[in-house]
Design an enzyme around this catalytic site. Sequence first.
Site, PDB file in Angstrom:
ATOM      1  CG  HIS A  88     -42.942  -0.383  21.813  1.00 36.18           C
ATOM      2  ND1 HIS A  88     -41.622   0.154  21.156  1.00 36.18           N
ATOM      3  CD2 HIS A  88     -43.376  -1.450  20.966  1.00 36.18           C
ATOM      4  CE1 HIS A  88     -40.984  -0.599  20.182  1.00 36.18           C
ATOM      5  NE2 HIS A  88     -42.439  -1.678  19.833  1.00 36.18           N
ATOM      6  CG  ASP A 106     -40.537   6.404  29.973  1.00 32.38           C
ATOM      7  OD1 ASP A 106     -40.726   5.838  28.702  1.00 32.38           O
ATOM      8  OD2 ASP A 106     -39.788   7.492  29.168  1.00 32.38           O
TER       9      ASP A 106
HETATM   10  P1  ADQ Z   1     -42.985   7.427  24.102  1.00 31.03           P
HETATM   11  O1  ADQ Z   1     -43.709   7.281  25.180  1.00 31.03           O
HETATM   12  O2  ADQ Z   1     -43.851   7.813  23.041  1.00 31.03           O
HETATM   13  O3  ADQ Z   1     -42.906   5.548  22.753  1.00 31.03           O
HETATM   14  P2  ADQ Z   1     -39.964   8.098  23.532  1.00 31.03           P
HETATM   15  O4  ADQ Z   1     -39.436   6.482  23.432  1.00 31.03           O
HETATM   16  O5  ADQ Z   1     -39.766   8.956  24.648  1.00 31.03           O
HETATM   17  O6  ADQ Z   1     -41.781   8.227  23.783  1.00 31.03           O
HETATM   18  O7  ADQ Z   1     -39.981   8.252  22.302  1.00 31.03           O
HETATM   19  C1  ADQ Z   1     -41.346   9.888  21.661  1.00 31.03           C
HETATM   20  C2  ADQ Z   1     -40.792   9.853  20.211  1.00 31.03           C
HETATM   21  O8  ADQ Z   1     -41.439  11.075  20.103  1.00 31.03           O
HETATM   22  C3  ADQ Z   1     -39.434  10.469  20.635  1.00 31.03           C
HETATM   23  O9  ADQ Z   1     -38.453   9.507  19.584  1.00 31.03           O
HETATM   24  C4  ADQ Z   1     -39.102  11.959  20.669  1.00 31.03           C
HETATM   25  O10 ADQ Z   1     -38.449  13.193  19.644  1.00 31.03           O
HETATM   26  C5  ADQ Z   1     -40.259  12.472  19.503  1.00 31.03           C
HETATM   27  N1  ADQ Z   1     -40.834  13.193  19.748  1.00 31.03           N
HETATM   28  C6  ADQ Z   1     -41.475  13.896  21.503  1.00 31.03           C
HETATM   29  N2  ADQ Z   1     -41.951  15.092  21.350  1.00 31.03           N
HETATM   30  C7  ADQ Z   1     -41.542  15.485  20.094  1.00 31.03           C
HETATM   31  C8  ADQ Z   1     -41.795  16.993  19.583  1.00 31.03           C
HETATM   32  N3  ADQ Z   1     -42.184  18.030  19.810  1.00 31.03           N
HETATM   33  N4  ADQ Z   1     -41.917  16.933  17.942  1.00 31.03           N
HETATM   34  C9  ADQ Z   1     -41.150  16.158  17.424  1.00 31.03           C
HETATM   35  N5  ADQ Z   1     -40.875  14.650  17.789  1.00 31.03           N
HETATM   36  C10 ADQ Z   1     -41.049  14.617  19.369  1.00 31.03           C
HETATM   37  C11 ADQ Z   1     -42.883   4.084  23.661  1.00 31.03           C
HETATM   38  C12 ADQ Z   1     -42.277   4.185  25.404  1.00 31.03           C
HETATM   39  C13 ADQ Z   1     -41.283   4.706  25.181  1.00 31.03           C
HETATM   40  C14 ADQ Z   1     -40.229   3.647  23.954  1.00 31.03           C
HETATM   41  C15 ADQ Z   1     -40.999   3.769  23.068  1.00 31.03           C
HETATM   42  C16 ADQ Z   1     -40.032   3.000  21.953  1.00 31.03           C
HETATM   43  O11 ADQ Z   1     -43.500   4.726  26.322  1.00 31.03           O
HETATM   44  O12 ADQ Z   1     -40.795   4.104  26.405  1.00 31.03           O
HETATM   45  O13 ADQ Z   1     -39.024   4.234  24.699  1.00 31.03           O
HETATM   46  O14 ADQ Z   1     -41.902   3.886  23.015  1.00 31.03           O
HETATM   47  O15 ADQ Z   1     -40.420   1.775  22.148  1.00 31.03           O
END
Ligand code: ADQ
Length: 465
Positions: free
Chosen positions: A157, A365
């Site tokens: 990921h 990311d």
């Molecule tokens: P993350 O590093 O966690 O994931 P991201 O892809 O942005 O990063 O996903 C975060 C998730 O958490 C999103 O669905 C977002 O809505 C949710 N989130 C963030 N803040 C929130 C809040 N305050 N309340 C509720 N929900 C919240 C890792 C990798 C990424 C990759 C994903 C999936 O680091 O690059 O995109 O896995 O593969």
Amino acid sequence: MGRLIVVSNRVNAPTGAGEETVGGLAMALSAALREYSGLWFGWSGQTVPEFTGELHTQTVAGVTTATVDLEDADYDEYYNGYANKTLWPLFHYRSDLTAFDRAYGAGYERVNRRFAETLRPLIQRGDLIWIHDYHLIPIARELRRLGVTNKIGFFLHIPWPAHQLMTTLPGHRQLVEAMFEFDLVGFQTAEYRHAFEEYVLTEAGGDMPTEGHLRAFGRTVQIGAYPIGIDAENFARLRGSPRARRMHDIVGASTIFRQLIVGVDRLDYSKGLEERFLAFERFLADNPDLRRDVLMLQIAPVSREGVEAYQEIRSRLDALSGRINGEYSDIDTSPIRYVNRNYRRDELAGIYSVARVGLVTPLRDGMNLVAKEYVAAQDPADPGVLVLSRFAGAAGQLKEALLVNPNSPEEVADALKHALAMSRGERTRRWEALFDSVQRCDVTAWRDDFVGALKAVGEPAAMAS
Ligand code: ADQ
């Protein structure tokens, strides 16, 4: 085919509550597990003084999960240690934060062995096994040692780092060798896939017998890029839900006469939050006439609080938001609203939908799902503008966003100005292209592509993307 077994560090199966509280990834994997009568295996999130290997199984909403508790030392050495203090920073290009500690490496190997031993009795002939993420790279090797011959796929990921950076990791060769025990290895983008290829070709003396296959360490593995998506249609629909509308109204009322810029990220140094705050400060300094017209809302729930680097970034952000608000607040306005809590998915959809700008500026990311959620939650008749880091995997797909270098406060400040002044015509044109991509490459397409490729491994026509 047999069943699908999904293995990840944490198991996020449905809770029985509505889909508004469950993330898109969990929803998509759960749907696949229902379809293939599968099983989701991983850590329970609990620790016990001594590892027992006792399985906790349950079936909720048609999805069976099997979890195991870890020992306190496992938590320190495997989870907080090798996963979050070694691999996470290194793979996000933060070698300054990367800790190399033999005890962490040993804990990582031990936990992967424990997971494999606990999972082994649950595996049946013909099951497809899909392993997720950097916590579990050696698990296929351990499963093979235990005689498992099933097809095993791995999806990373997070980014795969450039070759020279990878070689700074003690034991890098063994880690890469362990990846050759999988049948299929998937990356988020072609760039990360190429970085892996380069390591194998130049460092491990491997070759590429056919496109999409790498041979090294006496084995051949299929590789491919499988960019992850969100449940786009569902997310777009959530915007019309009662909770989203209420959130839209509450946030809208509290930003009346101002345009909202929103950021939503786990509180993690890879997300570029400090750099984002500094860029916003630059924007305020450069544009005195716009100071009263904007508000930046940054939602950043704390994560990995057991790791010092996360405690430090938290205090730096507290100080920075305080400083900027001290400098630029007036009796009735403050430029930054900084919130450390979680929201339900329908609430997030409502928040995104009010924001004129989605500011997504990670330093690195794997993909970044927030960028895609922001796009999906926009009103097609009057959409906002996505400002996106070129170092997010998502930038390869979301080319109609305003792409920026998150390290440059000037560039981000200029993009903010551009976004806030953009005509509705241009916003709509850009958004249509973005939404089309988010919708086409959604989480179901990602899952089906990966599972389809894993099923087809070894068949004559099997080609990676
Ligand atoms: P993350 O590093 O966690 O994931 P991201 O892809 O942005 O990063 O996903 C975060 C998730 O958490 C999103 O669905 C977002 O809505 C949710 N989130 C963030 N803040 C929130 C809040 N305050 N309340 C509720 N929900 C919240 C890792 C990798 C990424 C990759 C994903 C999936 O680091 O690059 O995109 O896995 O593969």
